[in-house]
Enzyme design. Sequence first.
Site, short mmCIF file in Angstrom:
data_model
loop_
_atom_site.label_atom_id
_atom_site.label_comp_id
_atom_site.label_asym_id
_atom_site.label_seq_id
_atom_site.Cartn_x
_atom_site.Cartn_y
_atom_site.Cartn_z
N CYS A 224 14.15 -22.87 5.29
CA CYS A 224 13.34 -21.95 6.10
C CYS A 224 14.02 -21.74 7.46
O CYS A 224 15.20 -21.43 7.54
CB CYS A 224 11.92 -22.49 6.22
SG CYS A 224 10.75 -21.35 6.95
N ASP B 270 8.72 -15.11 -2.69
CA ASP B 270 8.55 -15.66 -1.34
C ASP B 270 8.02 -14.55 -0.43
O ASP B 270 8.72 -13.58 -0.16
CB ASP B 270 9.91 -16.18 -0.83
CG ASP B 270 9.77 -16.99 0.46
OD1 ASP B 270 8.76 -16.82 1.16
OD2 ASP B 270 10.68 -17.78 0.75
N HIS C 292 7.65 -19.55 -1.63
CA HIS C 292 8.38 -20.20 -0.53
C HIS C 292 8.29 -21.73 -0.63
O HIS C 292 9.30 -22.42 -0.46
CB HIS C 292 7.77 -19.74 0.80
CG HIS C 292 8.52 -20.18 2.00
ND1 HIS C 292 9.68 -19.57 2.43
CD2 HIS C 292 8.29 -21.18 2.89
CE1 HIS C 292 10.12 -20.17 3.52
NE2 HIS C 292 9.29 -21.15 3.81
#
Length: 479
Positions: free
Chosen positions: A151, A306, A335
């Site tokens: 991320c 995602d 995600h």
Amino acid sequence: MNNPYATALDFQRKAWEATADLAEKSQVAPERTETLENVDVGKTPSEVVYEENKLELLHYESQTDEQYDVPILIVYALINKPYILDLQPDRSVVQTLLEAGFDVYLIDWGEPSKLDRALGLEDYVDRYIDNCVDVVRERSGQDAINVLGYCMGGTMSAMYTALHPEKVRNLGLMAAGLCFAGDGGVLELWGAEEYYDPEEVTETFDNVPAEFLDVGFALMDPVANNVTKYVRFYDNVEDEDFVENFARMERWLSEGIDVAGRAYEQFIEDIYQENKLIDNELHLDGKHVDIENIDVPVLQIVAEYDHLIPPGASKPFNEAIPSEDTEIMEFATGHIGMSVSSRSHDELWPDVCEWFEERSRVDEDLEVEAETATRSDEEIEARGEDDVQETPAEPGEMTVDEEVVDEVTEGDGGETALEAEPDDLTELNGVGQAYAEDLSAAGIETFDDLAAADVANLAAETGISPSRIESWIDQAAER
């Protein structure tokens, strides 16, 4: 048309069934409540091997007799706690890597205080990550290590690799926000300059509160986050495994951490609003984050569904960097699912481990070659003397390596090789110790050697990008 009497009886039957179901679920409610309150997370054994400010560098206990030479450093986001990568034993990225034979480290950023309001991306990338990388390099004895960023941690890992390519052997990027040119999803839209000013948030709160961020993330899919998941919980409350998994995820979601104000402003303005990273215009504390420096192997792991970092915000990055060894693994999950779903660990992570495995073996033959190339003149001379026979050789009987003798006694210009001293190639811009050793292994010991080198041949022999070598040759020729 339904019989009205039958409809009434059917309605009554369903009401009784629902009541009986509620009564059964109520019987297990105390046990499930205890599960929700006391569930464990992040249980893989580890020790803190480095601390700085709120940061802790964790080193996980190995789970195999032997490990690959090159360790993996995991860099997580500044938002939420990193144990999402070690949520439970059978769905732990950390444990999967350990079981595959890797030496694993992870950065736990901790939560910034008011005093950390001024910490910027330059502090996190060029100081904290760099210090952690140096610790792992020293402990492992490797000049360059594997970095796996997740991320926002992936975005920062890409920045770090651009600044310090000589310290990164392989770069893995999980759901990393790298490109925001219109395909970055809802967050890119909400964060657009015409709608959102991050400085108004930081002027109000200093550091950005976790609760503020949580509300924004929940509103990205309000029905799923506020209704559907609780309906599923009620339907499965009698399933203890389901409740444990639900409790772990809820605990992680509820333990968000604040984000340092300055770093938040930079991330929104430079990465989201102005797209400076992939446009190669990003500077941190005056240093150019030049993605043209990223010529190490790069693996992108993206999630097809995602909604935080859509594949379109990650995949174009591989086309913007010079590395010739890039790969994208796109998996049908979300995600968070790429790190915690059982299907990801069954189908995706074995491929990820294999990618790192293929690039984490230190070539023993290359080491021998490098050792030979860096052997001192005295050692070479001694070896030549040891190899000389005590009795004269017969014609045609030559046991001394002629190439070694030629190398020691006379070079191309008639000068003895013993007189040549190697130059410190790390004085050249962009040449770190690891690159210097690669060049040495290829026979490049001096600036003159480098200036006279053929770009294509040297690139093929060392695996270093031609553009980088051209730059070094130009610098060497000017000396």
